[in-house]
Design a protein around this motif. Sequence first.
Motif, PDB file in Angstrom:
ATOM      1  N   SER A  32       0.814  -1.224   0.000  1.00  0.00           N
ATOM      2  CA  SER A  32       0.000   0.000   0.000  1.00  0.00           C
ATOM      3  C   SER A  32       0.846   1.271   0.000  1.00  0.00           C
ATOM      4  O   SER A  32       0.372   2.321  -0.418  1.00  0.00           O
ATOM      5  N   ILE A  33       2.089   1.208   0.439  1.00  0.00           N
ATOM      6  CA  ILE A  33       2.946   2.391   0.451  1.00  0.00           C
ATOM      7  C   ILE A  33       3.329   2.794  -0.975  1.00  0.00           C
ATOM      8  O   ILE A  33       3.246   3.964  -1.347  1.00  0.00           O
ATOM      9  N   SER A  34       3.724   1.813  -1.780  1.00  0.00           N
ATOM     10  CA  SER A  34       4.153   2.124  -3.151  1.00  0.00           C
ATOM     11  C   SER A  34       3.072   1.837  -4.194  1.00  0.00           C
ATOM     12  O   SER A  34       3.316   2.018  -5.384  1.00  0.00           O
ATOM     13  N   ASN A  35       1.906   1.411  -3.723  1.00  0.00           N
ATOM     14  CA  ASN A  35       0.798   1.061  -4.619  1.00  0.00           C
ATOM     15  C   ASN A  35       1.261   0.052  -5.680  1.00  0.00           C
ATOM     16  O   ASN A  35       1.027   0.225  -6.868  1.00  0.00           O
ATOM     17  N   PHE A 118      -6.673  -2.998 -13.043  1.00  0.00           N
ATOM     18  CA  PHE A 118      -5.582  -2.101 -12.682  1.00  0.00           C
ATOM     19  C   PHE A 118      -5.674  -0.829 -13.515  1.00  0.00           C
ATOM     20  O   PHE A 118      -6.070  -0.847 -14.672  1.00  0.00           O
ATOM     21  N   ASP A 119      -5.308   0.303 -12.903  1.00  0.00           N
ATOM     22  CA  ASP A 119      -5.268   1.553 -13.667  1.00  0.00           C
ATOM     23  C   ASP A 119      -3.815   1.957 -13.903  1.00  0.00           C
ATOM     24  O   ASP A 119      -2.887   1.266 -13.495  1.00  0.00           O
ATOM     25  N   ASP A 120      -3.609   3.086 -14.532  1.00  0.00           N
ATOM     26  CA  ASP A 120      -2.264   3.521 -14.900  1.00  0.00           C
ATOM     27  C   ASP A 120      -1.398   3.882 -13.696  1.00  0.00           C
ATOM     28  O   ASP A 120      -0.172   3.906 -13.786  1.00  0.00           O
ATOM     29  N   ASN A 121      -2.014   4.200 -12.567  1.00  0.00           N
ATOM     30  CA  ASN A 121      -1.256   4.562 -11.367  1.00  0.00           C
ATOM     31  C   ASN A 121      -0.756   3.349 -10.592  1.00  0.00           C
ATOM     32  O   ASN A 121       0.070   3.491  -9.698  1.00  0.00           O
ATOM     33  N   ASP A 122      -1.277   2.180 -10.892  1.00  0.00           N
ATOM     34  CA  ASP A 122      -0.849   0.968 -10.199  1.00  0.00           C
ATOM     35  C   ASP A 122       0.462   0.456 -10.788  1.00  0.00           C
ATOM     36  O   ASP A 122       0.637   0.418 -12.005  1.00  0.00           O
ATOM     37  N   LEU A 142       3.529 -10.215 -22.271  1.00  0.00           N
ATOM     38  CA  LEU A 142       2.184 -10.188 -22.861  1.00  0.00           C
ATOM     39  C   LEU A 142       1.346  -9.023 -22.343  1.00  0.00           C
ATOM     40  O   LEU A 142       0.554  -8.443 -23.087  1.00  0.00           O
ATOM     41  N   LEU A 143       1.512  -8.678 -21.057  1.00  0.00           N
ATOM     42  CA  LEU A 143       0.688  -7.633 -20.444  1.00  0.00           C
ATOM     43  C   LEU A 143       1.400  -6.278 -20.383  1.00  0.00           C
ATOM     44  O   LEU A 143       0.865  -5.328 -19.816  1.00  0.00           O
ATOM     45  N   HIS A 144       2.606  -6.196 -20.923  1.00  0.00           N
ATOM     46  CA  HIS A 144       3.373  -4.945 -21.000  1.00  0.00           C
ATOM     47  C   HIS A 144       3.641  -4.348 -19.624  1.00  0.00           C
ATOM     48  O   HIS A 144       3.437  -3.155 -19.392  1.00  0.00           O
ATOM     49  N   HIS A 145       4.114  -5.198 -18.720  1.00  0.00           N
ATOM     50  CA  HIS A 145       4.554  -4.771 -17.391  1.00  0.00           C
ATOM     51  C   HIS A 145       5.931  -5.353 -17.130  1.00  0.00           C
ATOM     52  O   HIS A 145       6.349  -6.321 -17.753  1.00  0.00           O
ATOM     53  N   LYS A 146       6.621  -4.767 -16.185  1.00  0.00           N
ATOM     54  CA  LYS A 146       7.958  -5.230 -15.843  1.00  0.00           C
ATOM     55  C   LYS A 146       7.896  -6.610 -15.202  1.00  0.00           C
ATOM     56  O   LYS A 146       6.969  -6.924 -14.470  1.00  0.00           O
ATOM     57  N   SER A 147       8.915  -7.407 -15.506  1.00  0.00           N
ATOM     58  CA  SER A 147       9.052  -8.711 -14.864  1.00  0.00           C
ATOM     59  C   SER A 147      10.497  -8.879 -14.408  1.00  0.00           C
ATOM     60  O   SER A 147      11.424  -8.399 -15.056  1.00  0.00           O
ATOM     61  N   ILE A 148      10.645  -9.542 -13.278  1.00  0.00           N
ATOM     62  CA  ILE A 148      11.966  -9.813 -12.719  1.00  0.00           C
ATOM     63  C   ILE A 148      12.051 -11.310 -12.501  1.00  0.00           C
ATOM     64  O   ILE A 148      11.238 -11.877 -11.766  1.00  0.00           O
ATOM     65  N   SER A 149      13.001 -11.941 -13.159  1.00  0.00           N
ATOM     66  CA  SER A 149      13.141 -13.385 -13.013  1.00  0.00           C
ATOM     67  C   SER A 149      14.477 -13.707 -12.375  1.00  0.00           C
ATOM     68  O   SER A 149      15.481 -13.063 -12.653  1.00  0.00           O
ATOM     69  N   PHE A 150      14.456 -14.698 -11.530  1.00  0.00           N
ATOM     70  CA  PHE A 150      15.654 -15.141 -10.831  1.00  0.00           C
ATOM     71  C   PHE A 150      16.041 -16.523 -11.345  1.00  0.00           C
ATOM     72  O   PHE A 150      15.225 -17.450 -11.323  1.00  0.00           O
TER      73      PHE A 150
END
Length: 184
Positions: A32-35, A118-122, A142-150
């Motif tokens: 909730s701090i960084s949404n 989700f909206d643009d601010n999330d 596919l959803l055009h969001h950042k991903s971090i893989s380990f």
Amino acid sequence: MKIFFGENYSNHISYKLYEIDNNFLFLKYFDSISNSHIFAFRGYNSGPEIAFQFELFVSYYIIPFFEDNVPFYELINDYWLSFYTDFFNSFGLRFFENRNIITKYVKSIIEIYNKENFDDNDNVFFTGINCGGVIAKILGTLLHHKSISFISFPMDMNFLEHLFHFPSSYMSYVTNVFNIDGIF
């Protein structure tokens, strides 16, 4: 949790466990701090995840090895073996379902994502380790969001591009983290 989110993480971090079926689980964290919404996928703990990990290994290491090291493989296949390989391929497709089970999971996760509205601010991130990291990369792409893989396989595979229908130019959403001597 304390390492990643601080001492008082329970004041601002919530999570929900999603169970697509008995074999595939994932968590969605909300800060909730960084949404921020973080979809987290585990490595291989069930049969389908182990099969996907093995399929990635074969597609990335084994098949290219034989294609590169067997002399005249393509020539032999095109002119002498294609009838037999095509026959056995069509024969096998009559007995087995011709789809990868991971596509079912990815489609289910995309449906869950769409229900969240989700909206643009999330801030939405996808993360995972091993084959979960590949799933995170697929969803992020596919959803055009950042991903971090380990510690996961590369994303630039014909197998994945054709299975999920995305161009390799979308891979700018992917961040890979590898383990060197136990330190990330």
